[in-house]
Design a protein around this motif. Structure first.
Motif, PDB file in Angstrom:
ATOM      1  N   MET A 199       0.829  -1.205   0.000  1.00 59.75           N
ATOM      2  CA  MET A 199       0.000   0.000   0.000  1.00 59.75           C
ATOM      3  C   MET A 199       0.866   1.258   0.000  1.00 59.75           C
ATOM      4  O   MET A 199       0.598   2.203  -0.739  1.00 59.75           O
ATOM      5  N   ILE A 200       1.895   1.275   0.817  1.00 60.75           N
ATOM      6  CA  ILE A 200       2.785   2.435   0.887  1.00 60.75           C
ATOM      7  C   ILE A 200       3.518   2.622  -0.434  1.00 60.75           C
ATOM      8  O   ILE A 200       3.627   3.747  -0.942  1.00 60.75           O
ATOM      9  N   ALA A 201       4.002   1.534  -1.017  1.00 60.26           N
ATOM     10  CA  ALA A 201       4.687   1.632  -2.309  1.00 60.26           C
ATOM     11  C   ALA A 201       3.741   2.141  -3.392  1.00 60.26           C
ATOM     12  O   ALA A 201       4.108   2.992  -4.207  1.00 60.26           O
ATOM     13  N   GLY A 202       2.521   1.645  -3.398  1.00 60.09           N
ATOM     14  CA  GLY A 202       1.533   2.095  -4.376  1.00 60.09           C
ATOM     15  C   GLY A 202       1.213   3.568  -4.225  1.00 60.09           C
ATOM     16  O   GLY A 202       1.112   4.306  -5.217  1.00 60.09           O
ATOM     17  N   MET A 203       1.060   4.026  -2.985  1.00 59.62           N
ATOM     18  CA  MET A 203       0.788   5.442  -2.756  1.00 59.62           C
ATOM     19  C   MET A 203       1.970   6.319  -3.162  1.00 59.62           C
ATOM     20  O   MET A 203       1.784   7.419  -3.687  1.00 59.62           O
ATOM     21  N   ALA A 204       3.183   5.825  -2.927  1.00 59.00           N
ATOM     22  CA  ALA A 204       4.371   6.597  -3.313  1.00 59.00           C
ATOM     23  C   ALA A 204       4.455   6.740  -4.826  1.00 59.00           C
ATOM     24  O   ALA A 204       4.722   7.833  -5.344  1.00 59.00           O
ATOM     25  N   VAL A 205       4.206   5.661  -5.550  1.00 60.66           N
ATOM     26  CA  VAL A 205       4.235   5.724  -7.017  1.00 60.66           C
ATOM     27  C   VAL A 205       3.129   6.634  -7.528  1.00 60.66           C
ATOM     28  O   VAL A 205       3.359   7.467  -8.418  1.00 60.66           O
ATOM     29  N   LEU A 206       1.940   6.530  -6.973  1.00 61.87           N
ATOM     30  CA  LEU A 206       0.829   7.378  -7.389  1.00 61.87           C
ATOM     31  C   LEU A 206       1.133   8.849  -7.129  1.00 61.87           C
ATOM     32  O   LEU A 206       0.859   9.711  -7.973  1.00 61.87           O
ATOM     33  N   SER A 207       1.717   9.146  -5.987  1.00 59.87           N
ATOM     34  CA  SER A 207       2.089  10.531  -5.672  1.00 59.87           C
ATOM     35  C   SER A 207       3.121  11.051  -6.653  1.00 59.87           C
ATOM     36  O   SER A 207       3.037  12.194  -7.120  1.00 59.87           O
ATOM     37  N   TRP A 208       4.093  10.236  -6.975  1.00 59.39           N
ATOM     38  CA  TRP A 208       5.143  10.634  -7.924  1.00 59.39           C
ATOM     39  C   TRP A 208       4.537  10.931  -9.297  1.00 59.39           C
ATOM     40  O   TRP A 208       4.874  11.924  -9.932  1.00 59.39           O
ATOM     41  N   VAL A 209       3.624  10.075  -9.750  1.00 56.57           N
ATOM     42  CA  VAL A 209       2.971  10.281 -11.052  1.00 56.57           C
ATOM     43  C   VAL A 209       2.158  11.576 -11.033  1.00 56.57           C
ATOM     44  O   VAL A 209       2.193  12.349 -11.990  1.00 56.57           O
ATOM     45  N   ARG A 210       1.439  11.827  -9.952  1.00 53.58           N
ATOM     46  CA  ARG A 210       0.640  13.054  -9.859  1.00 53.58           C
ATOM     47  C   ARG A 210       1.521  14.303  -9.861  1.00 53.58           C
ATOM     48  O   ARG A 210       1.167  15.305 -10.487  1.00 53.58           O
ATOM     49  N   VAL A 211       2.633  14.257  -9.170  1.00 49.00           N
ATOM     50  CA  VAL A 211       3.541  15.402  -9.149  1.00 49.00           C
ATOM     51  C   VAL A 211       4.099  15.660 -10.542  1.00 49.00           C
ATOM     52  O   VAL A 211       4.148  16.809 -11.005  1.00 49.00           O
ATOM     53  N   ARG A 212       4.492  14.616 -11.237  1.00 50.32           N
ATOM     54  CA  ARG A 212       5.006  14.786 -12.600  1.00 50.32           C
ATOM     55  C   ARG A 212       3.944  15.338 -13.530  1.00 50.32           C
ATOM     56  O   ARG A 212       4.210  16.217 -14.352  1.00 50.32           O
ATOM     57  N   ARG A 213       2.728  14.810 -13.427  1.00 46.72           N
ATOM     58  CA  ARG A 213       1.628  15.279 -14.282  1.00 46.72           C
ATOM     59  C   ARG A 213       1.324  16.749 -13.998  1.00 46.72           C
ATOM     60  O   ARG A 213       1.117  17.545 -14.909  1.00 46.72           O
ATOM     61  N   SER A 214       1.324  17.126 -12.734  1.00 45.62           N
ATOM     62  CA  SER A 214       1.063  18.509 -12.356  1.00 45.62           C
ATOM     63  C   SER A 214       2.156  19.435 -12.887  1.00 45.62           C
ATOM     64  O   SER A 214       1.870  20.517 -13.401  1.00 45.62           O
ATOM     65  N   ALA A 215       3.402  19.005 -12.774  1.00 46.11           N
ATOM     66  CA  ALA A 215       4.515  19.812 -13.277  1.00 46.11           C
ATOM     67  C   ALA A 215       4.437  19.952 -14.794  1.00 46.11           C
ATOM     68  O   ALA A 215       4.701  21.032 -15.349  1.00 46.11           O
TER      69      ALA A 215
END
Length: 83
Positions: free
Chosen positions: A50-66
């Motif tokens: 769960m933690i790994a999945g949330m970390a990957v999802l957060s990283w993808v969202r940050v990249r998409r936002s940037a």
């Protein structure tokens, strides 16, 4: 609402699995060796996933936002150029 229901269902499945598989198991990893309940091991790996999945999802969202911000800045700079 659907996400909450899905999370609750997954937690119930993992909880049921853990309760039904409470036998002690021997774990070896690299040079470490310890005994623990299969329920505890299953719970720890579930939480790690769960933690790994949330970390990957957060990283993808940050990249998409940037990327969106960069595209908006480029559009704004193009529209402000004199003709």
């Amino acid at each position: 609402m659907g996400t909450i229901i899905l999370v609750v269902v997954v937690i119930l499945i993992v909880g049921t699995f853990s309760v039904q598989n409470a036998a002690p198991v021997s774990i070896s990893f690299l040079s470490s060796h310890f005994d623990a309940s299969l329920a505890v091991i299953a719970l720890l790996f579930f939480l790690a996933g769960m933690i790994a999945g949330m970390a990957v999802l957060s990283w993808v969202r940050v990249r998409r936002s940037a990327r969106k911000k960069n595209e908006q800045d480029q559009k704004r700079s193009k529209s402000e150029r004199p003709l």
